[in-house]
Write a protein that holds these residues in place. Structure first.
Motif, mmCIF file in Angstrom:
data_model
loop_
_atom_site.group_PDB
_atom_site.id
_atom_site.type_symbol
_atom_site.label_atom_id
_atom_site.label_comp_id
_atom_site.label_asym_id
_atom_site.label_seq_id
_atom_site.Cartn_x
_atom_site.Cartn_y
_atom_site.Cartn_z
ATOM 1 N N ALA A 612 0.828 -1.209 0.000
ATOM 2 C CA ALA A 612 0.000 0.000 0.000
ATOM 3 C C ALA A 612 0.863 1.259 0.000
ATOM 4 O O ALA A 612 0.535 2.254 -0.665
ATOM 5 C CB ALA A 612 -0.936 -0.017 1.207
ATOM 6 N N ARG A 613 1.975 1.239 0.724
ATOM 7 C CA ARG A 613 2.846 2.419 0.749
ATOM 8 C C ARG A 613 3.520 2.631 -0.615
ATOM 9 O O ARG A 613 3.710 3.773 -1.049
ATOM 10 C CB ARG A 613 3.901 2.273 1.841
ATOM 11 N N TRP A 771 -4.171 3.168 6.910
ATOM 12 C CA TRP A 771 -4.644 3.427 8.281
ATOM 13 C C TRP A 771 -5.204 2.153 8.908
ATOM 14 O O TRP A 771 -4.885 1.793 10.042
ATOM 15 C CB TRP A 771 -5.689 4.534 8.241
ATOM 16 N N ASN A 772 -6.079 1.455 8.182
ATOM 17 C CA ASN A 772 -6.711 0.248 8.704
ATOM 18 C C ASN A 772 -5.720 -0.889 8.882
ATOM 19 O O ASN A 772 -5.781 -1.636 9.869
ATOM 20 C CB ASN A 772 -7.853 -0.183 7.774
ATOM 21 N N LEU A 773 -4.797 -1.035 7.940
ATOM 22 C CA LEU A 773 -3.799 -2.103 8.057
ATOM 23 C C LEU A 773 -2.867 -1.847 9.239
ATOM 24 O O LEU A 773 -2.479 -2.782 9.948
ATOM 25 C CB LEU A 773 -3.004 -2.221 6.760
ATOM 26 N N GLN A 820 -15.519 -0.723 13.550
ATOM 27 C CA GLN A 820 -16.068 -0.357 12.249
ATOM 28 C C GLN A 820 -14.925 0.094 11.361
ATOM 29 O O GLN A 820 -14.156 0.968 11.726
ATOM 30 C CB GLN A 820 -17.090 0.783 12.396
ATOM 31 N N VAL A 821 -14.822 -0.476 10.167
ATOM 32 C CA VAL A 821 -13.730 -0.167 9.284
ATOM 33 C C VAL A 821 -13.801 1.286 8.856
ATOM 34 O O VAL A 821 -14.852 1.781 8.501
ATOM 35 C CB VAL A 821 -13.757 -1.083 8.038
ATOM 36 N N LYS A 822 -12.657 1.965 8.908
ATOM 37 C CA LYS A 822 -12.597 3.399 8.572
ATOM 38 C C LYS A 822 -12.722 3.570 7.073
ATOM 39 O O LYS A 822 -12.060 2.913 6.308
ATOM 40 C CB LYS A 822 -11.253 3.968 9.049
ATOM 41 N N ASN A 823 -13.641 4.452 6.665
ATOM 42 C CA ASN A 823 -13.833 4.698 5.234
ATOM 43 C C ASN A 823 -12.703 5.549 4.689
ATOM 44 O O ASN A 823 -12.206 6.404 5.332
ATOM 45 C CB ASN A 823 -15.164 5.421 4.997
#
Length: 823
Positions: A612-613, A771-773, A820-823
């Motif tokens: 992702a980075r 962010w989520n990972l 809750q997964v961040k959008n």
């Protein structure tokens, strides 16, 4: 006859009495009063009928509802004492956090919702001690009438759309112990209450837009055990917190705090100050914090010698000092705590030899130390002179310079003399040239040569905008050797004169060779033969763009070399030199090896973050961004430290090099413009979708070959995400199924599903994926040794576990029982 009629009426009267009892007498609802039933049903209407409350009606035995992760009602003496509701609404995006005006959406409650009406109804429950309203789409300001809940001990309203400030009336709730307002859009200054609730032990306001200074009154809240103010816009120095003897968890990361290092009590267990502006030396007192388990000081401006006592702290398990300007050598007999599981001292200015207890290959811990100037490291290091010069530059701003008026006068007089001498020299040269009579032909040749040389320099209009580039993206290039020009002799030596044994592949763009430089490093050499004669300045503009593609998670370019025609200065070919990674693909480490040799769950999350980075850098790290990269898991390589590197991404500029006309800039300009509009044409969302495919394979551990397989897997992940926790583990790769935290796995699956959304507008940004990972990694890291707050919301258990260790960011979701997964 009358007697018979009398006997006939007995059963009829009995049936009527039963009817009256069943249908006319209101149910007991676990002895809950009728007024409470009506208030609960009104709450259902105000919240616009969330899924968790679907089964509520006037016949519901509220006090006997089995507790779940989405709904818990606890009663005592026919009164509601705890109410916990977790919805399925999304949390605010980064965009909405920056907006000054809120507008309702499908992720929030409708425009008809009223926070005032909600708390007016809640105030009917005068005995309420714990209230959780999480991910319900609440919006508006918190009303002052919240103080009517005078017996409240726990308030959790995280992952909603609350804005404005925190009302002072909260400070008048005498028994309030826990206040959690994470992940909202609160955008006022930090509340400067004179008196915080005396019993307050948990205060978490992370992921908001709170700005200004942290008030000194916070240092007087003696009962605080956990303080989380991360990811806000706070600035200035942190007030004195040394008097908070009970404080165990402090997270102030990702603000603009500093430059003074905060003063703290010695009972700290977790300290996170990452991504701030703290400077000067690391205080020596930190080396005596016996309870400290997690310390994150990464990406600040810390200078001076590294504090070696941190490595041997009694309880230390996680230590991150990356991205500072720490200097000096590490002693060879350095003692390291065997409990240390994660260490990152990368991207500092450390020199000398790396102690054996920190070497990744000799220990079981994750150890990162690249980007320094160490001499015996298996991770990339700078030359010694780099750290020497950078250390001097870092120290100079801290040196106080006192100059007297006489010294200033002396300096000015010296400068005046130099300027005067230069003027006289210039006049003399002009006079000599005039007498020599320089002809126009020589002037024209000189001007032409000057124009050619100036055109060979790098064009400033293609340089990335470092101000707009995120800090973490810029830091991703640290640790790579500088881009340089190779000589043809170096290229020939590296490839053994292009020996066929070093030929890896050949295609329409040219040949690809493996090679070894004089320093022993392996490289790949891409040979591009130009289809048309081109000038050096024309090619240089295009090579410049490629030279910006340098990041630790890309197969980065190291340099270039031009081949020239013998009869003219035109360029006939280009050699591009890339780093060489030879530890297999990400797929081979997940689904093509024995179970014992596959990557573990923490390694898989780290690999996913790396991918992702790399994608984040391609999209936003250079100007113009590169989109539609067609990422595939088989095109992601792992180096010897299992760091992921993207080896195949969209480089139409190489085709430009091969076909551009001599002296032409039109095609180059068009290529730049086409890449500029890539984001506007949803190219970034296509990249996120491909990233979702990679994440799905990382989770299930099976190759995904066709679109139909991907669709089938997406449906399985969706079903497991909404089912009981056991379903999550059943869908995961068997080799990691029982070695990962449920919250960590659920977070990864949740963001994967969003990446794979068929609706392009619903797909998250790459920043949100990272962010989520990172959250999933933090939950996993704290899973084995951290206290897990019970999902049943027992007040006794909650207060007991607040005193234990909370893994950063995960503790809030454990209180609420759902992430809750961040959008």
């Amino acid at each position: 006859m009358a007697k018979d009629k009398h006997h006939l009426y007995i059963p009829i009267l009995f049936q009527i009495s039963i009817f009256l009892v069943v249908f006319l007498v209101p149910p007991s609802n676990g002895q809950l009063q009728t007024s409470y039933i009506q208030s609960l049903l009104r709450i259902k209407r105000i919240l616009e009928y969330p899924l968790a409350l679907n089964n509520w009606n006037r016949w519901t035995y509220f006090c006997n509802i089995p507790p779940t992760s989405n709904l818990t009602v606890i009663c005592s003496n026919s009164r509601v004492t705890e109410l916990h509701i977790v919805g399925d609404k999304g949390s605010p995006t980064l965009l909405s956090k920056g907006n000054l005006k809120f507008a309702s959406s499908n992720q929030s409650l409708s425009s008809g919702f009223s926070m005032d009406s909600l708390f007016t109804t809640l105030s009917k429950f005068s005995d309420l001690q714990a209230l959780s309203l999480v991910s319900l789409g609440l919006w508006g300001e918190i009303p002052g009438k919240i103080d009517r809940l005078s017996n409240l001990q726990v308030l959790n309203m995280s992952s909603n759309f609350l804005y404005g400030g925190i009302p002072q009336e909260i400070s008048s709730i005498p028994n309030l112990q826990t206040l959690i307002l994470d992940d909202n859009i609160l955008n006022d200054i930090f509340p400067n209450w004179v008196n915080l609730p005396s019993n307050l032990s948990v205060l978490s306001l992370s992921d908001n837009s709170i700005h200004g200074l942290i008030p000194s009154s916070l240092g007087t809240s003696k009962g605080l055990r956990l303080l989380n103010l991360s990811r806000n816009s706070l600035s200035g120095n942190v007030p004195y917190l040394g008097g908070l003897s009970k404080l165990e968890v402090l997270d102030l990361g990702e603000n603009n705090l500093g430059p003074q290092f905060p003063s703290l009590g010695k009972n700290i267990v977790t300290l996170a100050l990452r991504n701030n502006t703290f400077s000067a030396n690391i205080p020596s007192e930190l080396g005596s914090y016996a309870q400290l388990k997690r310390l994150d000081l990464s990406f600040n401006k810390l200078v001076g010698p590294i504090l070696v006592s941190l490595f041997s702290l009694t309880s230390i398990q996680y230590l991150n000092l990356a991205g500072n300007k720490l200097t000096g050598s590490l002693v060879q007999n350095l003692s390291c705590n065997k409990a240390l599981e994660y260490l990152d001292i990368s991207d500092n200015l450390l020199t000398g030899k790396l102690p054996s207890c920190l070497e990744a290959k000799l220990t079981n811990m994750v150890s990162l130390y690249g980007g320094n100037c160490l001499v015996n490291s298996d991770q990339h290091q700078h030359p010694y002179s780099f750290c020497q010069n950078e250390a001097l530059a870092a120290i100079m701003p801290h040196v106080q310079k006192k100059e007297s008026k006489s010294n200033l006068a002396l300096i000015l007089s010296i400068l005046g003399g130099i300027v005067g001498g230069l003027v006289m020299l210039i006049l003399s040269v002009l006079l000599i040239l005039r007498r020599m009579g320089v002809n126009k032909g020589e002037n024209l040749v000189s001007q032409k040569t000057e124009a050619v040389n100036s055109s060979m320099s790098l064009s400033p209009r293609l340089t990335p905008n470092s101000r707009s580039m995120p800090q973490m993206v810029r830091l991703g290039t640290i640790g790579l050797p500088p881009f340089r020009k190779f000589s043809l002799e170096e290229i020939e030596d590296a490839t053994d004169n292009f020996d066929s044994s070093n030929l890896i592949g050949e295609g329409s763009q040219g040949q690809l060779y493996r090679g070894m430089l004089h320093d022993g490093s392996m490289v790949l050499v891409k040979c591009l033969k130009l289809k048309q004669r081109q000038s050096p300045q024309s090619i240089m503009q295009r090579v410049e763009l490629i030279s910006n593609l340098r990041h630790r998670h890309l197969i980065s370019i190291l340099g270039h070399c031009f081949m020239y025609y013998q009869d003219s200065p035109g360029v006939s070919g280009v050699f591009l030199v890339f780093e060489y990674v030879y530890n297999g693909t990400l797929r081979s480490h997940i689904s093509e090896r024995r179970e014992a040799d596959t990557l573990k769950w923490p390694q898989r999350i780290a690999a996913a973050i790396g991918v992702a980075r790399g994608l984040q850098f391609l999209n936003t790290g250079i100007t113009p961004g590169i989109y539609r990269n067609n990422l595939k898991i088989e095109d992601i390589l792992l180096d010897q430290n299992t760091m992921t590197k993207l080896c195949s991404y969209n480089l139409p500029i190489i085709e430009e090099i091969m076909v551009a006309k001599v002296g032409s800039e039109s095609s180059f300009k068009g290529q730049k413009e086409s890449m500029d509009v890539g984001r506007a044409n949803d190219g970034d969302k296509e990249d996120v979708y491909n990233l979702g495919q990679i994440l799905a394979e990382i989770i299930v551990g099976k190759p995904i070959i066709s679109p139909s397989e991907l669709e089938k897997l997406r449906n399985q992940l969706q079903a497991s995400f909404t089912a009981e926790p056991g379903a999550l583990r059943r869908v995961a790769d068997p080799s990691i199924r029982y070695a990962c935290a449920t919250e960590s796995l659920k977070t990864a699956i949740g963001i994967t599903l969003k990446c794979l959304s068929k609706d392009i507008s619903c797909r998250p940004s790459v920043d949100d994926v990272i962010w989520n990972l990172q959250y999933a990694a933090q939950v996993q890291d704290g899973w084995s040794g951290s206290a897990q707050v019970s999902g049943e919301f027992s007040m006794k258990n909650l207060s007991a576990q607040v005193s234990g260790e909370f893994p950063m960011k995960s503790w809030n979701t454990q209180v609420s029982g759902e992430f809750q997964v961040k959008n």
